[in-house]
Motif scaffolding. Sequence first.
Motif, PDB file in Angstrom:
ATOM      1  N   LYS A  49      33.926  30.575  37.324  1.00 48.00           N
ATOM      2  CA  LYS A  49      32.514  30.942  37.168  1.00 48.00           C
ATOM      3  C   LYS A  49      32.084  31.962  38.224  1.00 48.00           C
ATOM      4  O   LYS A  49      31.328  32.890  37.936  1.00 48.00           O
ATOM      5  N   ILE A  50      32.574  31.788  39.442  1.00 46.09           N
ATOM      6  CA  ILE A  50      32.251  32.743  40.512  1.00 46.09           C
ATOM      7  C   ILE A  50      32.821  34.113  40.158  1.00 46.09           C
ATOM      8  O   ILE A  50      32.126  35.138  40.278  1.00 46.09           O
ATOM      9  N   ALA A  51      34.080  34.152  39.724  1.00 50.91           N
ATOM     10  CA  ALA A  51      34.708  35.429  39.356  1.00 50.91           C
ATOM     11  C   ALA A  51      33.922  36.104  38.236  1.00 50.91           C
ATOM     12  O   ALA A  51      33.644  37.299  38.298  1.00 50.91           O
ATOM     13  N   LEU A  52      33.541  35.324  37.231  1.00 46.56           N
ATOM     14  CA  LEU A  52      32.774  35.865  36.113  1.00 46.56           C
ATOM     15  C   LEU A  52      31.434  36.417  36.593  1.00 46.56           C
ATOM     16  O   LEU A  52      31.026  37.518  36.220  1.00 46.56           O
ATOM     17  N   SER A  53      30.767  35.664  37.454  1.00 48.26           N
ATOM     18  CA  SER A  53      29.470  36.087  37.970  1.00 48.26           C
ATOM     19  C   SER A  53      29.580  37.375  38.795  1.00 48.26           C
ATOM     20  O   SER A  53      28.666  38.190  38.803  1.00 48.26           O
ATOM     21  N   LEU A  54      30.709  37.539  39.486  1.00 48.58           N
ATOM     22  CA  LEU A  54      30.921  38.739  40.304  1.00 48.58           C
ATOM     23  C   LEU A  54      31.638  39.843  39.519  1.00 48.58           C
ATOM     24  O   LEU A  54      32.027  40.855  40.093  1.00 48.58           O
TER      25      LEU A  54
END
Length: 158
Positions: A49-54
């Motif tokens: 989720k962090i990777a997707l958000s960034l």
Amino acid sequence: MQNEIAAIVRALRDLRGSAQEELAEISSQANLSRLEQGKTQVSLVKLSKIALSLDFDLVALVALCQALQDGSSPIDVMAKASKDLEGFIAEGGLQGLKRHWDAGEGLVKRTRGKPSSPDRIRAVLELKASGMSKAEVSRALGLPEATVRRYWLKDLPG
């Protein structure tokens, strides 16, 4: 790998010019702060989720983590991963994966316990026929007594 993840998430946020608050939908600011200090572990789901958000590929993020941990180049990590994938495919891994993953349903349920081995069943039954007790068969074959009991009443495999 906590510290490596912390460094990479911070570097990505710097590159993107984003604040921790922009990741608030993923986790609380306190948790993100602990993550970026290397004081907490992160699940793969949350890391995704962090990777997707960034707007960054999860595989590339993991490759960067591995490179930091090994002291190697991210390109070398990706090259090794590519070789591992090629080997997996060459060994028939994709066919094996199809037995465990249904494209429409997801993870295929498996039966409980280890699958029965025809060779083990045969060995148990042959020792049984020779007059050995379940405990003796268990010791002789190095199998748990519960496994021997399960095989004890089976028919010889064809």
